[in-house]
Design a protein around this motif. Structure first.
Motif, PDB file in Angstrom:
ATOM      1  N   SER A  41       0.872  -1.282   0.017  1.00  0.00           N
ATOM      2  CA  SER A  41       0.050   0.096  -0.070  1.00  0.00           C
ATOM      3  C   SER A  41       0.716   1.203  -0.012  1.00  0.00           C
ATOM      4  O   SER A  41       2.021   1.210   0.489  1.00  0.00           O
ATOM      5  CB  SER A  41      -0.950   0.038   1.091  1.00  0.00           C
ATOM      6  OG  SER A  41      -1.550   1.402   1.157  1.00  0.00           O
ATOM      7  N   ASN A  43      -0.669   3.870   1.111  1.00  0.00           N
ATOM      8  CA  ASN A  43      -1.308   4.940   1.984  1.00  0.00           C
ATOM      9  C   ASN A  43      -1.449   4.385   3.366  1.00  0.00           C
ATOM     10  O   ASN A  43      -1.339   5.051   4.328  1.00  0.00           O
ATOM     11  CB  ASN A  43      -2.841   5.295   1.457  1.00  0.00           C
ATOM     12  CG  ASN A  43      -3.574   6.287   2.481  1.00  0.00           C
ATOM     13  OD1 ASN A  43      -3.021   7.479   2.462  1.00  0.00           O
ATOM     14  ND2 ASN A  43      -4.594   5.926   2.671  1.00  0.00           N
ATOM     15  N   ASP A  44      -1.452   3.002   3.606  1.00  0.00           N
ATOM     16  CA  ASP A  44      -1.750   2.652   4.853  1.00  0.00           C
ATOM     17  C   ASP A  44      -0.864   2.617   5.850  1.00  0.00           C
ATOM     18  O   ASP A  44       0.455   2.389   5.419  1.00  0.00           O
ATOM     19  CB  ASP A  44      -2.248   1.171   4.799  1.00  0.00           C
ATOM     20  CG  ASP A  44      -3.446   0.809   4.106  1.00  0.00           C
ATOM     21  OD1 ASP A  44      -4.334   1.703   3.733  1.00  0.00           O
ATOM     22  OD2 ASP A  44      -3.860  -0.612   3.939  1.00  0.00           O
ATOM     23  N   TRP A  67      -3.626  -0.199  -3.743  1.00  0.00           N
ATOM     24  CA  TRP A  67      -4.901  -0.784  -3.819  1.00  0.00           C
ATOM     25  C   TRP A  67      -5.643   0.010  -4.653  1.00  0.00           C
ATOM     26  O   TRP A  67      -5.916   1.449  -4.578  1.00  0.00           O
ATOM     27  CB  TRP A  67      -5.531  -0.670  -2.224  1.00  0.00           C
ATOM     28  CG  TRP A  67      -5.005  -2.034  -1.609  1.00  0.00           C
ATOM     29  CD1 TRP A  67      -3.679  -1.772  -0.661  1.00  0.00           C
ATOM     30  CD2 TRP A  67      -5.011  -3.181  -1.693  1.00  0.00           C
ATOM     31  NE1 TRP A  67      -3.437  -2.901  -0.136  1.00  0.00           N
ATOM     32  CE2 TRP A  67      -4.207  -4.082  -0.797  1.00  0.00           C
ATOM     33  CE3 TRP A  67      -5.815  -3.963  -2.477  1.00  0.00           C
ATOM     34  CZ2 TRP A  67      -4.361  -5.273  -0.664  1.00  0.00           C
ATOM     35  CZ3 TRP A  67      -5.753  -5.214  -2.082  1.00  0.00           C
ATOM     36  CH2 TRP A  67      -5.136  -6.017  -1.341  1.00  0.00           C
ATOM     37  N   THR A  68      -6.749  -0.479  -5.270  1.00  0.00           N
ATOM     38  CA  THR A  68      -7.966   0.073  -6.018  1.00  0.00           C
ATOM     39  C   THR A  68      -9.194  -0.146  -5.363  1.00  0.00           C
ATOM     40  O   THR A  68      -9.345  -0.934  -4.410  1.00  0.00           O
ATOM     41  CB  THR A  68      -7.760  -0.007  -7.436  1.00  0.00           C
ATOM     42  OG1 THR A  68      -7.995  -1.427  -7.781  1.00  0.00           O
ATOM     43  CG2 THR A  68      -6.386   0.136  -7.857  1.00  0.00           C
ATOM     44  N   SER A  71     -14.423   2.954  -3.628  1.00  0.00           N
ATOM     45  CA  SER A  71     -14.865   3.540  -2.444  1.00  0.00           C
ATOM     46  C   SER A  71     -13.925   4.827  -1.996  1.00  0.00           C
ATOM     47  O   SER A  71     -13.961   5.255  -0.766  1.00  0.00           O
ATOM     48  CB  SER A  71     -14.389   2.696  -0.975  1.00  0.00           C
ATOM     49  OG  SER A  71     -13.326   1.988  -0.876  1.00  0.00           O
ATOM     50  N   ARG A  73     -10.581   4.672  -2.135  1.00  0.00           N
ATOM     51  CA  ARG A  73      -9.161   4.289  -1.708  1.00  0.00           C
ATOM     52  C   ARG A  73      -8.032   4.520  -2.860  1.00  0.00           C
ATOM     53  O   ARG A  73      -7.127   5.039  -2.375  1.00  0.00           O
ATOM     54  CB  ARG A  73      -9.145   2.758  -1.441  1.00  0.00           C
ATOM     55  CG  ARG A  73      -7.924   2.322  -0.649  1.00  0.00           C
ATOM     56  CD  ARG A  73      -7.921   0.934   0.067  1.00  0.00           C
ATOM     57  NE  ARG A  73      -6.888   0.374   0.559  1.00  0.00           N
ATOM     58  CZ  ARG A  73      -6.551  -0.470   1.179  1.00  0.00           C
ATOM     59  NH1 ARG A  73      -7.656  -1.780   1.107  1.00  0.00           N
ATOM     60  NH2 ARG A  73      -5.588  -0.690   1.748  1.00  0.00           N
ATOM     61  N   TYR A  74      -8.654   4.202  -3.959  1.00  0.00           N
ATOM     62  CA  TYR A  74      -7.840   4.509  -4.948  1.00  0.00           C
ATOM     63  C   TYR A  74      -7.206   5.995  -4.846  1.00  0.00           C
ATOM     64  O   TYR A  74      -5.954   6.215  -5.038  1.00  0.00           O
ATOM     65  CB  TYR A  74      -8.502   4.174  -6.430  1.00  0.00           C
ATOM     66  CG  TYR A  74      -7.482   4.692  -7.439  1.00  0.00           C
ATOM     67  CD1 TYR A  74      -6.430   4.181  -7.820  1.00  0.00           C
ATOM     68  CD2 TYR A  74      -8.007   6.103  -8.197  1.00  0.00           C
ATOM     69  CE1 TYR A  74      -5.758   4.720  -9.164  1.00  0.00           C
ATOM     70  CE2 TYR A  74      -7.175   6.372  -9.426  1.00  0.00           C
ATOM     71  CZ  TYR A  74      -6.037   5.901  -9.577  1.00  0.00           C
ATOM     72  OH  TYR A  74      -5.176   6.556 -10.845  1.00  0.00           O
ATOM     73  N   GLU A  75      -7.937   6.883  -4.805  1.00  0.00           N
ATOM     74  CA  GLU A  75      -7.609   8.306  -4.755  1.00  0.00           C
ATOM     75  C   GLU A  75      -6.538   8.572  -3.532  1.00  0.00           C
ATOM     76  O   GLU A  75      -5.743   9.269  -3.508  1.00  0.00           O
ATOM     77  CB  GLU A  75      -8.851   9.308  -4.532  1.00  0.00           C
ATOM     78  CG  GLU A  75      -9.742   9.466  -5.925  1.00  0.00           C
ATOM     79  CD  GLU A  75     -10.541   8.021  -6.134  1.00  0.00           C
ATOM     80  OE1 GLU A  75     -10.639   7.550  -5.119  1.00  0.00           O
ATOM     81  OE2 GLU A  75     -10.897   8.260  -7.398  1.00  0.00           O
ATOM     82  N   GLN A  76      -6.942   7.698  -2.425  1.00  0.00           N
ATOM     83  CA  GLN A  76      -5.760   8.240  -1.203  1.00  0.00           C
ATOM     84  C   GLN A  76      -4.584   7.590  -1.676  1.00  0.00           C
ATOM     85  O   GLN A  76      -3.557   8.207  -1.137  1.00  0.00           O
ATOM     86  CB  GLN A  76      -6.526   7.496  -0.248  1.00  0.00           C
ATOM     87  CG  GLN A  76      -7.963   7.957   0.360  1.00  0.00           C
ATOM     88  CD  GLN A  76      -8.456   7.137   1.688  1.00  0.00           C
ATOM     89  OE1 GLN A  76      -8.396   6.080   1.781  1.00  0.00           O
ATOM     90  NE2 GLN A  76      -9.414   7.865   2.335  1.00  0.00           N
ATOM     91  N   GLU A  77      -4.590   6.586  -2.304  1.00  0.00           N
ATOM     92  CA  GLU A  77      -3.374   5.722  -2.601  1.00  0.00           C
ATOM     93  C   GLU A  77      -2.595   6.407  -3.556  1.00  0.00           C
ATOM     94  O   GLU A  77      -1.391   6.738  -3.596  1.00  0.00           O
ATOM     95  CB  GLU A  77      -3.752   4.292  -3.254  1.00  0.00           C
ATOM     96  CG  GLU A  77      -4.384   3.348  -2.280  1.00  0.00           C
ATOM     97  CD  GLU A  77      -3.197   2.600  -1.305  1.00  0.00           C
ATOM     98  OE1 GLU A  77      -2.135   2.117  -1.968  1.00  0.00           O
ATOM     99  OE2 GLU A  77      -3.535   2.360  -0.125  1.00  0.00           O
TER     100      GLU A  77
END
Length: 281
Positions: A41, A43-44, A67-68, A71, A73-77
């Protein structure tokens, strides 16, 4: 490599440093042209950001797995990747490549069009906006998923194809594991026969030291045999590979009820001081 300690806390920079140094020592006999650590990851736990100084200090590189999903999460990654590349100069010296997604096609969680769109989006950000044209962006999935006609656009969009292949999960006896891996590689090479310059890598493979799954028995002798048969074959044939994994993760759930396999894929046991076998060929 996992991002968490056994108690669920996030690894700190000095822990990344120690683990990188220990794993570099394990693969030293192979005289690899470049040691790369795949992180699961961007971001995590802030783990990706914390691990980069360790890679720089040990003259190794990291491979980013994003990770995609649908929800957010993709934008955060994606944003975490952008911040890391901007924070640490000369990303080409510490970032070996990027995989978008992880077996989402295999699990039916996303369509080929969605994965392709995100690959192209990351390629634009990294290779054009941030001007690191030499950093490849690709996919990571199983050979069965990547071979489906409906998923061929993913292969076409990817600079680098990471095929995740685990004979253990196919319930294959360890004596037959190399045959299966050879077949997997042959399948991908046939699919990409019109693009012979595209890199095909075993993005994840390994054998656990615990667990039973059909004809697959997880124990240290079999993990070592799998390395000798499959790992040394990949090394000898110069097939790019990522060994899953560096260190056991006892905090992971036992997927599939196979007697502790999920927690025991590491070459090193939890305390990172005891290696299960030597990675020599």
């Amino acid at each position: 490599m996992g991002l968490h300690n056994p108690d669920g806390s996030c690894k700190l920079p000095h822990q990344w440093q120690r683990e990188f140094e220990q794993l570099v020592a394990i693969v030293a006999p192979l005289e690899l042209p470049q040691v790369v650590f795949k992180l699961f990851s961007t971001n995590d736990c802030g783990g990706f950001f914390k691990a980069i100084p360790a890679a720089i200090h040990t003259n190794t590189k990291v491979w980013a797995k994003l990770w995609t999903g649908r929800s957010g999460r993709y934008e955060q990654e994606k944003e975490a990747l952008r911040q890391a590349v901007q924070a640490f100069p000369n990303a080409n010296t510490w970032l070996a490549g990027i995989s978008v997604g992880s077996e989402h096609l295999h699990r039916g969680e996303m369509s080929a069009w969605e994965i392709t769109s995100q690959i192209c989006d990351i390629k634009h950000m990294v290779q054009h906006e941030l001007a690191f044209t030499g950093i490849p962006v690709g996919c990571a999935d199983t050979d069965c998923a990547l071979a489906l006609p409906c998923n061929q656009q993913v292969l076409q969009a990817a600079d680098h194809v990471n095929v995740n292949s685990y004979p253990f999960w196919s319930q294959v006896h360890v004596n037959d594991a190399q045959v299966q891996m050879t077949q997997v590689l042959g399948k991908l090479r046939r699919l990409l026969a019109d693009d012979p310059d595209k890199v095909i890598a075993f993005g994840e493979t390994g054998w656990p030291s615990m667990g039973v799954h059909g004809a697959s028995l997880g124990d240290v002798p079999n993990a070592e045999k799998y390395w000798k048969d499959v790992g040394c074959w990949m090394h000898r044939e110069r097939i790019p590979w990522v060994w899953f994994e560096g260190i056991d993760e006892p905090n992971k759930p036992d997927m599939g009820g196979v007697g502790g396999a999920e927690q025991n894929w590491g070459v090193l046991r939890l305390d990172a001081n005891e290696r299960k076998f030597d990675m020599i060929c």
